[in-house]
Design a protein around this motif. Structure first.
Motif, PDB file in Angstrom:
ATOM      1  N   GLY A 125       0.798  -1.230   0.000  1.00  6.00           N
ATOM      2  CA  GLY A 125       0.000   0.000   0.000  1.00  6.00           C
ATOM      3  C   GLY A 125       0.820   1.263   0.000  1.00  6.00           C
ATOM      4  N   GLN A 126       1.770   1.352  -0.929  1.00  3.21           N
ATOM      5  CA  GLN A 126       2.591   2.551  -1.034  1.00  3.21           C
ATOM      6  C   GLN A 126       1.781   3.693  -1.650  1.00  3.21           C
ATOM      7  OE1 GLN A 126       5.617   2.653   0.282  1.00  3.21           O
ATOM      8  NE2 GLN A 126       5.521   0.483   0.852  1.00  3.21           N
ATOM      9  N   ASP A 127       2.207   4.914  -1.394  1.00  2.00           N
ATOM     10  CA  ASP A 127       1.552   6.095  -1.938  1.00  2.00           C
ATOM     11  C   ASP A 127       1.739   6.113  -3.451  1.00  2.00           C
ATOM     12  OD1 ASP A 127       0.691   8.555  -2.722  1.00  2.00           O
ATOM     13  OD2 ASP A 127       1.982   9.715  -1.382  1.00  2.00           O
TER      14      ASP A 127
ATOM     15  N   TYR B  59      -4.532   5.249   0.104  1.00  2.23           N
ATOM     16  CA  TYR B  59      -3.203   5.024   0.655  1.00  2.23           C
ATOM     17  C   TYR B  59      -3.064   5.741   1.983  1.00  2.23           C
ATOM     18  CZ  TYR B  59      -1.973   9.745  -0.930  1.00  2.23           C
ATOM     19  OH  TYR B  59      -1.937  11.102  -1.105  1.00  2.23           O
ATOM     20  N   TRP B  60      -1.980   5.412   2.710  1.00  6.24           N
ATOM     21  CA  TRP B  60      -1.722   6.021   4.012  1.00  6.24           C
ATOM     22  C   TRP B  60      -0.838   7.254   3.864  1.00  6.24           C
ATOM     23  CZ3 TRP B  60      -1.124   0.451   4.043  1.00  6.24           C
ATOM     24  CH2 TRP B  60      -2.125  -0.216   4.772  1.00  6.24           C
ATOM     25  N   SER B  61      -1.165   8.295   4.603  1.00  7.24           N
ATOM     26  CA  SER B  61      -0.315   9.491   4.648  1.00  7.24           C
ATOM     27  C   SER B  61       0.878   9.218   5.564  1.00  7.24           C
ATOM     28  CB  SER B  61      -1.116  10.676   5.173  1.00  7.24           C
ATOM     29  OG  SER B  61      -1.476  10.463   6.541  1.00  7.24           O
ATOM     30  N   GLU B  62       1.808  10.150   5.613  1.00 10.94           N
ATOM     31  CA  GLU B  62       2.962  10.001   6.501  1.00 10.94           C
ATOM     32  C   GLU B  62       2.517   9.951   7.960  1.00 10.94           C
ATOM     33  OE1 GLU B  62       6.190   9.386   6.012  1.00 10.94           O
ATOM     34  OE2 GLU B  62       5.526   9.010   3.961  1.00 10.94           O
ATOM     35  N   ALA B  63       1.540  10.793   8.303  1.00 13.38           N
ATOM     36  CA  ALA B  63       1.033  10.784   9.685  1.00 13.38           C
ATOM     37  C   ALA B  63       0.377   9.446  10.018  1.00 13.38           C
ATOM     38  CB  ALA B  63       0.033  11.929   9.872  1.00 13.38           C
TER      39      ALA B  63
END
Length: 391
Positions: free
Chosen positions: A240-242, A262-266
């Motif tokens: 699940g990379q950006d 996708y997941w943010s850095e936070a």
């Protein structure tokens, strides 16, 4: 066309005098919409079951009564309480009796299935006898199950109840399959149902023999589910990379692409601590399982009760892990993650606390209990810090 047992449809049923000689004992119909020349006679035996004679239906009537009786037994097994016998309970004697009743039930299933698999048609008297034998075998299984008192452990008793229920359900399924099948034929469904009863009866040899073994089995099952959830989340994190990581943020909109996917850095910072909590769940179950295998005993009511307490609280780990893991997928609601993490952390600490105060945790085992308690607190505190702004 629809296959209807005991009926011929669509079309008109004709007098036997109108039928060709090859009609035999079957009923025929004219169906003008079929892919045949209008007016041509065709046997329905290739598409429809032959109409059952009244004698054949009467012969099967005991099976309907048997089905009702088995359903009543099933309800009692599911809901009933064990009887505390006057004689001292002997666990080896119980297992011998249960194994024998399961064996007899398997044999009765075979006899019942064979009786309705080939000509000649089973008589009403023979069907009655077969039904009585099956019912008596199932009643014997249920009676032996009721020998097992709660004092031997609720975890053990649940596993024996589940095995007993599976046997009764299998016999009900076989009875229903025979009732719905064409006469004097062995259908694939009947073969499968018969095999299902055999398989259910064979499971008695795999049942844990005391509450220590039962709790160890339950913990191993929980551990397997948690392992699967952890591995699935680890794969998701890798995959699940950006997808927009090489694109600059839009100056006006301030974001890249669709962050629902996708997941943010936070998010990833929070995920790290959540993964730590999932790994602590796996480690907790693995260590508790090892302690139960090494030190667990079922020799006294106190030991049996402690094992049941462990199994009960450990059963809460798997659903708590699933809830946390599901909330970790994008789009992430960080407050929901925090709440689910707190629930899992609470369950884990209860498991560790119950373990520490039970007979499965001698002083030599207290070190890992303390370590895992600290790991749970550490990851939960980090999750709280990351989500403080969500409150």
């Amino acid at each position: 066309m629809v296959r209807l047992e005991g009926h011929v449809w669509p079309g008109t049923v004709w007098d036997r005098a109108d039928l060709p000689e090859e009609a035999g004992q079957h009923r025929f119909c004219r169906y003008p919409e079929a892919d045949v020349t209008h007016g041509r006679w065709a046997a329905v035996t290739e598409r429809y079951a032959p109409v059952a004679a009244p004698a054949a239906m009467e012969a099967r009537e005991p099976l309907r009564d048997l089905r009702g009786a088995l359903r009543a037994v099933l309800a009692r097994v599911r809901e009933g309480e064990p009887g505390e016998g006057r004689e001292p309970f002997e666990l080896p004697r119980f297992w011998d009796a249960l194994g024998q009743t399961f064996k007899v039930t398997s044999q009765e299933a075979t006899k019942l299935s064979l009786a309705f698999s080939r000509p000649p048609l089973t008589s009403a008297e023979d069907c009655q006898k077969l039904s009585e034998d099956v019912q008596n075998a199932i009643l014997a299984v249920a009676a032996v199950y009721y020998w097992l008192p709660k004092g031997q452990g609720t975890t053990l008793r649940k596993m024996v109840r589940d095995a007993t229920t599976e046997v009764v359900e299998g016999m009900i399924q076989l009875t229903e399959t025979i009732l719905s099948a064409p006469l004097e034929s062995l259908s694939q469904e009947q073969l499968i149902s018969t095999g299902g009863v055999w398989e259910a009866c064979e499971q008695v040899s795999n049942l844990p023999r005391d509450n220590q073994a039962a709790v160890a089995s339950a913990l191993a099952a929980c551990l397997g589910v948690v392992k699967d959830a952890l591995e699935e989340m680890e794969r998701a994190l890798v995959e699940g990379q950006d997808p927009y990581s090489d694109i600059m943020e839009d100056e006006e909109l301030g974001f890249r692409g669709n962050r629902d996917t996708y997941w943010s850095e936070a998010d990833r910072k929070l995920l790290s601590s959540c993964m730590g909590l999932l790994k602590a769940s796996k480690a907790c179950l693995k260590k508790v399982l090892g302690a139960v295998k090494a030190y667990g005993k079922a020799d006294s009511p106190e030991q049996i009760a402690q094992l049941d307490d462990l199994a009960d609280i450990a059963n809460e780990i798997s659903p708590s892990v699933d809830e946390l893991a599901l909330s970790m997928y994008p789009p992430m609601n960080q407050l929901a993650v925090r709440l689910n993490a707190a629930k899992l952390a609470s369950v884990l600490k209860k498991v560790l606390e119950i373990t520490k105060t039970s007979h499965v945790c001698p002083p030599s085992e207290e070190g890992w209990v303390q370590f895992l308690t600290g790991a749970v607190d550490h990851n939960m505190n980090k999750i709280k810090n990351f989500t403080q702004g969500q409150l």
